[in-house]
Every structure is written in C-alpha cells, then in structure tokens.
Enzyme design. Structure first.
Site, mmCIF file in Angstrom:
data_model
loop_
_atom_site.group_PDB
_atom_site.id
_atom_site.type_symbol
_atom_site.label_atom_id
_atom_site.label_comp_id
_atom_site.label_asym_id
_atom_site.label_seq_id
_atom_site.Cartn_x
_atom_site.Cartn_y
_atom_site.Cartn_z
ATOM 1 N N HIS A 172 0.844 -1.205 0.000
ATOM 2 C CA HIS A 172 0.000 0.000 0.000
ATOM 3 C C HIS A 172 0.883 1.261 0.000
ATOM 4 O O HIS A 172 0.620 2.216 -0.725
ATOM 5 C CB HIS A 172 -0.870 0.061 1.258
ATOM 6 C CG HIS A 172 -1.891 -1.027 1.374
ATOM 7 N ND1 HIS A 172 -1.871 -1.960 2.391
ATOM 8 C CD2 HIS A 172 -2.972 -1.331 0.627
ATOM 9 C CE1 HIS A 172 -2.902 -2.773 2.264
ATOM 10 N NE2 HIS A 172 -3.592 -2.423 1.199
ATOM 11 N N SER A 221 -3.011 -7.718 3.106
ATOM 12 C CA SER A 221 -3.551 -7.553 4.460
ATOM 13 C C SER A 221 -3.958 -8.911 5.030
ATOM 14 O O SER A 221 -3.870 -9.141 6.239
ATOM 15 C CB SER A 221 -4.764 -6.634 4.423
ATOM 16 O OG SER A 221 -4.428 -5.426 3.804
ATOM 17 N N GLN A 269 -0.981 -3.963 -9.153
ATOM 18 C CA GLN A 269 -1.073 -5.057 -10.127
ATOM 19 C C GLN A 269 -1.376 -6.400 -9.449
ATOM 20 O O GLN A 269 -1.771 -7.356 -10.102
ATOM 21 C CB GLN A 269 0.254 -5.152 -10.890
ATOM 22 C CG GLN A 269 0.250 -6.226 -11.942
ATOM 23 C CD GLN A 269 1.312 -6.027 -12.997
ATOM 24 O OE1 GLN A 269 2.056 -5.054 -12.953
ATOM 25 N NE2 GLN A 269 1.392 -6.936 -13.928
HETATM 26 P P1 AMP Z 1 -6.582 -3.477 -0.549
HETATM 27 O O1 AMP Z 1 -6.405 -2.730 0.736
HETATM 28 O O2 AMP Z 1 -6.207 -4.910 -0.471
HETATM 29 O O3 AMP Z 1 -7.933 -3.234 -1.170
HETATM 30 O O4 AMP Z 1 -5.531 -2.851 -1.560
HETATM 31 C C1 AMP Z 1 -5.491 -1.482 -1.850
HETATM 32 C C2 AMP Z 1 -4.596 -1.258 -3.038
HETATM 33 O O5 AMP Z 1 -3.283 -1.724 -2.755
HETATM 34 C C3 AMP Z 1 -5.081 -2.046 -4.290
HETATM 35 O O6 AMP Z 1 -4.914 -1.229 -5.439
HETATM 36 C C4 AMP Z 1 -4.147 -3.220 -4.286
HETATM 37 O O7 AMP Z 1 -3.957 -3.791 -5.577
HETATM 38 C C5 AMP Z 1 -2.863 -2.607 -3.771
HETATM 39 N N1 AMP Z 1 -1.992 -3.651 -3.236
HETATM 40 C C6 AMP Z 1 -2.350 -4.655 -2.399
HETATM 41 N N2 AMP Z 1 -1.305 -5.464 -2.160
HETATM 42 C C7 AMP Z 1 -0.259 -4.965 -2.863
HETATM 43 C C8 AMP Z 1 1.107 -5.361 -3.044
HETATM 44 N N3 AMP Z 1 1.604 -6.455 -2.463
HETATM 45 N N4 AMP Z 1 1.899 -4.608 -3.841
HETATM 46 C C9 AMP Z 1 1.395 -3.497 -4.448
HETATM 47 N N5 AMP Z 1 0.124 -3.074 -4.321
HETATM 48 C C10 AMP Z 1 -0.693 -3.795 -3.545
#
Ligand code: AMP
Length: 283
Positions: A37, A190, A150
């Site tokens: 994030h 997460s 991605q």
């Molecule tokens: P989330 O909180 O899981 O909804 O993720 C929020 C944003 O962070 C989304 O655009 C995800 O694709 C991105 N994201 C989650 N995990 C990763 C990661 N390991 N590397 C890069 N971006 C991530």
C-alpha cells in the site's frame, strides 16, 4: 496529515486544493496497511501535490460474510504509517458516508465477461461491489490520478472499465503499480496477517508455483502446466480456486504460447480459511 470522516468536509478541502491548481492523487485501500500500500502512496506523492488515501472496508464486495468479519483492522498503526510516509489526507468514511442510500440498492455495471471469469467466477458479485464503492469514492475525491496495485490484476481491468463506463477517462488517469513481495516471494497482502506461523511458511508456495509456470512456459503444453501447478499447490495443502494462464490484455485463457502476446499466470488459493491471490508475467 488531515483525517476526514465526512465526504462533505473532504470535498470542501479538495475544492480549495483544486483552486490552487494542485493535482490530486488517490490511493483507495481497505486498511491493514503494508509496504505494498505504501508503495502506491509513494508513487502518488511523487506525482501529485496532494495525496488522498482512503481506508474503507467495503461490505458490498465481500461475497463471504466470514471473510468480511475477519478482515484485519489496524487503524492506529495505519494512521502512523500514512503520517510517517508523507500522506496528506486520510479519508476514513463509515458505511453511511459512502452509501448514503444504503448499499442494498444495487446498481448494475455492465462489466462483460470480466465479471464472470477468474475472481468474478469464484467471488460472485465481488466486482459489482468493488465498482459500487470505487464509483462513490471517485465521485467524492475526484482525483486526477488513481493508484492501483497489479496484485489485483483483474480489479485493475475492472476499474479501468468502470472509469470508461462513467466517462471519466479524460479526468482520471490510472497508474498501475508493481506487486511488492516479502523476501520469500509472498505477495504482501492484508490477509497475510491472518496466517499462523505454519501457514505463513507454506504461503510462498503460491509465488513459487507461479515461478514454476514461468520457468516451464514455452517448454510444456499450457494444459500440462496448469495441471502441474494445481497439483503443486494441492501438495502444499492449498485448496485452489484457479491457476490460469491468460492473455494479459484480455485475461482470456490462452491455449498455446502465442508469440507477441503478453501472457500472465494468475492463481487464487486458500490456505485453510485464508484466500490468497497472486500473478506473474510468464513471457
Ligand atoms: P486493498 O487494501 O487490499 O484493497 O488494496 C489497496 C490497493 O493496494 C489495491 O490497489 C491493491 O492492488 C494494492 N496492493 C495490495 N497489495 C499490494 C502489493 N503487495 N503490492 C502493491 N500493491 C498492492
């Protein structure tokens, strides 16, 4: 960092930023923040005068009630991480703020086949729920740039489609950022917080399986590669939703090594009750 809980207050503040010609970057998240994030945040801070991060665990996108209930929450640490990493604004709305008319009044987005393959197939309704929240959040924040990971490859395609459906492609530019991984290759997520010690040791098997597919790509048939990959995950104790080898532009399955086409391997698998996803370019 300023924290806004009310959409109106955030909008008033952003209006002033726009009057000063400040570009607005937006990083939507569901919290329980990790370095993945924060990497999105860093990209946004580099390109925009103002970066807004949101933390909103969107009930409309969980097809599994237990997954929603068990979704990790680490708000205090999240605020600390955002502040120390230079975030300007945190938007922390509650459900009523995002869905003033309730989220049962479902709007339908015509996402085509993307809604019913891979994640869409195994999480029915998931992308409709994602679109509901993202539409609301984009309406509130109205950013010039939107930062997505991605890691959620199909979600990036869905949100690109949503932006076209809404006719916002001129106003909002999408930035797709690379996957951040732990040192053993596990994609940061997460949900990794829910893994116990033993599960955490097993979890990198997803990435190792993707690397296995990448290593054998072009040397074995696609059918055999998918079968072998699913078997490897099974042997490591995973329950696999899918291992797919797909055209990176369309996400449709490929049947042979199509020269000149970018090809991706995507996997989703459960380790006990925890569902993990990952993907890698294989050519
Ligand atoms: P989330 O909180 O899981 O909804 O993720 C929020 C944003 O962070 C989304 O655009 C995800 O694709 C991105 N994201 C989650 N995990 C990763 C990661 N390991 N590397 C890069 N971006 C991530």
């Amino acid at each position: 960092m300023i924290i806004f809980k009310k959409a109106k207050d955030l909008q008033n503040h952003l209006q002033i930023c726009r009057q000063k010609n400040q570009g607005i970057g937006f990083v939507p998240t569901m919290g329980a923040l990790h370095d993945g994030h924060l990497s999105l945040l860093t990209y946004s801070i580099a390109e925009n005068q103002v970066t807004v991060c949101s933390i909103f665990v969107n009930p409309a996108q969980f097809n599994d009630v237990n997954d929603f209930k068990k979704y990790p929450s680490t708000l205090e640490q999240d605020i600390f991480k955002l502040e120390t990493n230079g975030c300007h604004i945190l938007f922390l709305p509650n459900v009523e703020e995002v869905y003033p008319e309730g989220f049962d009044k479902k709007r339908h987005y015509d996402l085509g086949y993307l809604d019913t393959i891979l994640e869409g197939k195994f999480r029915p309704g998931h992308f409709q729920g994602v679109c509901m929240a993202v539409e609301q959040l984009l309406n509130i924040v109205q950013p010039g740039r939107l930062y997505l990971g991605q890691k959620d490859y199909q979600q990036c395609m869905i949100i690109t489609k949503l932006i076209h459906i809404m006719g916002w492609q001129e106003e909002i530019k999408i930035r797709i950022c690379p996957i951040l991984r732990e040192t053993d290759g596990l994609a940061m997520s997460s949900r990794n917080m829910r893994l116990d010690e033993e599960q955490r040791v097993q979890a990198p098997a997803i990435y190792n399986t993707l690397l296995f597919v990448k290593g054998k790509f072009g040397k074995e048939s696609i059918g055999k590669l998918k079968k072998d990959a699913a078997e490897r995950l099974h042997e490591k104790g995973f329950k696999t939703d899918y291992v797919e080898i797909a055209n990176a532009a369309t996400l449709l399955p490929v049947t042979d090594n199509e020269p000149g086409t970018d090809i991706l391997c995507l996997a989703a698998a459960y380790i006990d009750g925890v569902r993990l996803i990952d993907n890698i370019m294989v050519n």
